[in-house]
Design an enzyme around this catalytic site. Structure first.
Site, PDB file in Angstrom:
ATOM      1  CG  ASP A  85      53.217  12.545   0.981  1.00 19.65           C
ATOM      2  OD1 ASP A  85      53.030  11.471   1.583  1.00 19.65           O
ATOM      3  OD2 ASP A  85      52.780  12.757  -0.163  1.00 19.65           O
ATOM      4  CE1 TYR A 125      46.625   8.699   5.999  1.00 22.99           C
ATOM      5  CE2 TYR A 125      47.560   9.988   4.205  1.00 22.99           C
ATOM      6  CZ  TYR A 125      47.712   9.067   5.235  1.00 22.99           C
ATOM      7  OH  TYR A 125      48.953   8.542   5.490  1.00 22.99           O
ATOM      8  CD1 TRP A 176      53.972   9.287  -2.666  1.00 21.83           C
ATOM      9  CD2 TRP A 176      55.064   8.698  -4.518  1.00 21.83           C
ATOM     10  NE1 TRP A 176      53.638  10.183  -3.649  1.00 21.83           N
ATOM     11  CE2 TRP A 176      54.289   9.856  -4.802  1.00 21.83           C
ATOM     12  CE3 TRP A 176      55.855   8.168  -5.533  1.00 21.83           C
ATOM     13  CZ2 TRP A 176      54.272  10.467  -6.047  1.00 21.83           C
ATOM     14  CZ3 TRP A 176      55.849   8.774  -6.783  1.00 21.83           C
ATOM     15  CH2 TRP A 176      55.063   9.899  -7.042  1.00 21.83           C
TER      16      TRP A 176
END
Length: 249
Positions: free
Chosen positions: A60, A83, A108
Site C-alpha cells: 500500500d 520503501y 499491515w
C-alpha cells in the site's frame, strides 16, 4: 541463480522477498532498491524467458495516503518513502519485462513469525501499563497466512485463458481500522485468552506525536473488489487470525 532457475524451469515464480525496514530504507536506499526494484526485475526477466507466471507481493506504500476512500488498482501511485518508491519501481519493472504477471498489493501484514505489530503489542503489554498508539492512520490489517492462501487460490485458477487477468490486484483485511483500534482488538483478545491479566491503558496519539524517518500513508485502505470478481477471493479475516494469540508469543 539464473542458470539454476532456467534449468529448473518452474511454471510459476512467487516473489515474497522485500526490504521492509521502512525507516532504515531512508538511509539505506541502495539496498532497498536492489531488493525491491532490481531483484523483482531480475526475477521478472527470468519468468519471461521461461514463459512462467510471476506472482509478486507489493504494498500500500505505493500510494500517498491522501485518499478518503479505499484505493483501487487504477489509482495513481505517489509513494512518499524510499520503501514505497522502490516497491513501485519493482512493480513497473515487472509490468515491463514479464507478460504473465500478477502483482498483489497488501497492507499491515502480521503473522506468528517475524517482527510485526501484533507481536510488538503483545510484548509491550506485558511490560508497560500504559501505551500510546497512533490513531490517525487507517488501514486493513492482513494476516500473512491469508496472503498465502490467496496466492494458492489464484494459482489454482490459472489456465491458458488468463490473458485478461494479468495485472495488479489489491488484497488486504477488513474491516478497516486505525492502529489504535487494532491494538484494542489485540489486547481484548489477549485478555479473553488469558494471555494478559489486565489490559494496558491505551492512549490515542497522532502521527505528529510519533515521528518516524519514513512517512506513513495516513489512509492505507485498499479496495479488494477486483480480486473478488476475478478470483472469488474474500478480504483477509484478520479478526479470525487473532483467535489463537499463543502462537504469536
Amino acid at each position: 541463480m539464473e542458470n539454476n532457475l532456467l534449468a529448473f524451469a518452474p511454471d510459476i515464480i512467487i516473489n515474497a522477498a522485500a526490504y521492509t525496514a521502512v525507516d532504515k530504507a531512508e538511509q539505506d536506499q541502495e539496498s532497498a532498491n536492489a531488493i525491491n526494484h532490481l531483484g523483482a526485475e531480475y526475477l521478472a526477466r527470468i519468468a519471461q524467458k521461461l514463459n512462467a507466471v510471476f506472482i509478486h507481493v507489493s504494498t500500500d506504500y505505493v500510494f500517498d495516503g491522501n485518499s478518503a476512500v479505499p484505493y483501487v488498482e487504477t489509482d495513481k501511485p505517489n509513494p512518499q518513502s524510499v520503501y514505497g518508491k522502490t516497491k513501485l519501481d519493482g512493480e513497473s519493472a515487472i509490468a515491463q519485462h514479464c507478460t504473465k504477471h500478477i502483482i498483489l498489493r497488501t497492507a499491515w501484514v502480521f503473522a506468528e513469525h517475524g517482527n510485526n505489530f501484533v507481536k510488538t503489542m503483545l510484548r509491550l503489554a506485558l511490560s508497560r501499563p500504559e501505551l500510546g498508539v497512533v490513531a490517525d492512520q487507517i488501514g486493513g490489517p492482513t494476516y500473512a497466512g491469508d496472503i498465502a492462501d490467496a496466492i494458492l487460490n489464484i494459482i489454482s485458477q490459472l489456465n491458458s485463458q488468463n490473458e485478461d487477468r494479468w495485472g495488479v490486484y489489491h488484497f488486504s483485511g477488513e474491516p478497516y481500522v486505525s492502529w489504535h483500534s487494532f491494538a484494542e482488538c489485540i489486547f481484548e483478545e489477549a485478555f479473553n485468552q488469558s494471555l494478559l491479566m489486565t489490559q494496558p491503558i491505551l492512549n490515542a496519539i497522532t502521527t505528529e506525536q510519533y515521528p518516524t524517518p519514513a512517512k506513513r500513508p495516513a489512509y492505507s485502505m485498499l479496495d479488494c473488489q477486483k480480486i473478488h470478481v476475478a478470483f472469488n477471493i474474500e478480504p483477509s479475516n484478520w479478526r479470525a487470525a487473532l483467535n489463537n494469540l499463543t502462537l504469536y508469543k
